[in-house]
Motif scaffolding. Sequence first.
Motif, short mmCIF file in Angstrom:
data_model
loop_
_atom_site.label_atom_id
_atom_site.label_comp_id
_atom_site.label_asym_id
_atom_site.label_seq_id
_atom_site.Cartn_x
_atom_site.Cartn_y
_atom_site.Cartn_z
N HIS A 18 -22.97 -7.72 14.71
CA HIS A 18 -22.73 -6.59 14.38
C HIS A 18 -22.89 -6.65 12.76
N HIS A 19 -23.03 -7.41 11.65
CA HIS A 19 -23.85 -7.48 10.80
C HIS A 19 -24.95 -6.91 10.96
N LEU A 20 -25.89 -7.54 12.35
CA LEU A 20 -27.32 -6.71 12.06
C LEU A 20 -27.30 -5.00 12.65
N ILE A 21 -26.32 -4.99 12.91
CA ILE A 21 -25.82 -3.11 12.84
C ILE A 21 -25.51 -2.22 12.47
N THR A 22 -24.13 -2.75 11.51
CA THR A 22 -23.59 -2.01 10.37
C THR A 22 -24.67 -1.39 10.06
N PRO A 23 -25.45 -1.99 9.33
CA PRO A 23 -26.71 -1.30 7.93
C PRO A 23 -27.33 -0.09 8.87
N HIS A 24 -27.17 0.31 9.65
CA HIS A 24 -28.42 1.16 10.65
C HIS A 24 -27.10 2.00 10.94
N ALA A 25 -25.74 1.81 11.56
CA ALA A 25 -25.45 2.67 12.48
C ALA A 25 -23.82 3.21 11.31
N SER A 26 -23.68 2.81 10.60
CA SER A 26 -22.93 3.44 9.43
C SER A 26 -23.54 4.63 8.87
N PRO A 27 -24.69 5.14 8.56
CA PRO A 27 -25.31 6.13 8.18
C PRO A 27 -25.00 7.16 8.90
N VAL A 28 -25.71 6.52 10.42
CA VAL A 28 -25.35 7.40 11.51
C VAL A 28 -24.08 8.06 11.82
#
Length: 106
Positions: A18-28
Motif C-alpha cells: 500500500h505504501h508504494l501505491i498511495t503516492p501514485h494513486a492519491s493524485p489520480v
Amino acid sequence: EAFVGLCIEVAARCPKGHHLITPHASPVCCHLIRNKHRFAHGLFEDAVLLMANLSYTCGAELKRTQVTDLLLNLFIREVDGHPGDDAPRNRLSTLETVIMYTHGDE
C-alpha cells in the motif's frame, strides 16, 4: 481506468505494498473525484474503493493529501441530501470507511 483497476487488485492482494501505491494513486483519485462527472461512473466508484482499501494501512498518508478532504466533503453533501447523483448506500458505506480510517482520531 487500467491504472485504477491495477491498483485495486494490488491493494486488495498485497496490503504490504500500500505504501508504494498511495503516492501514485492519491493524485489520480483526487483528479477523478474532483471531476467525477467527466468520467464513467464506474471509474469514480473504483477510485473511492481504492481509497478505502488504502486507508486501512495508509490512513495517515492519505490524510496528508487532499483526497480525504474531498471524500469527506462528498460524504457530507450526500448525507445532507445534496448528492451530485443518486448516492447508493454502498458508496456512503465506502466513504465512511475512508473517513473513519483517516479521521477517526479527531
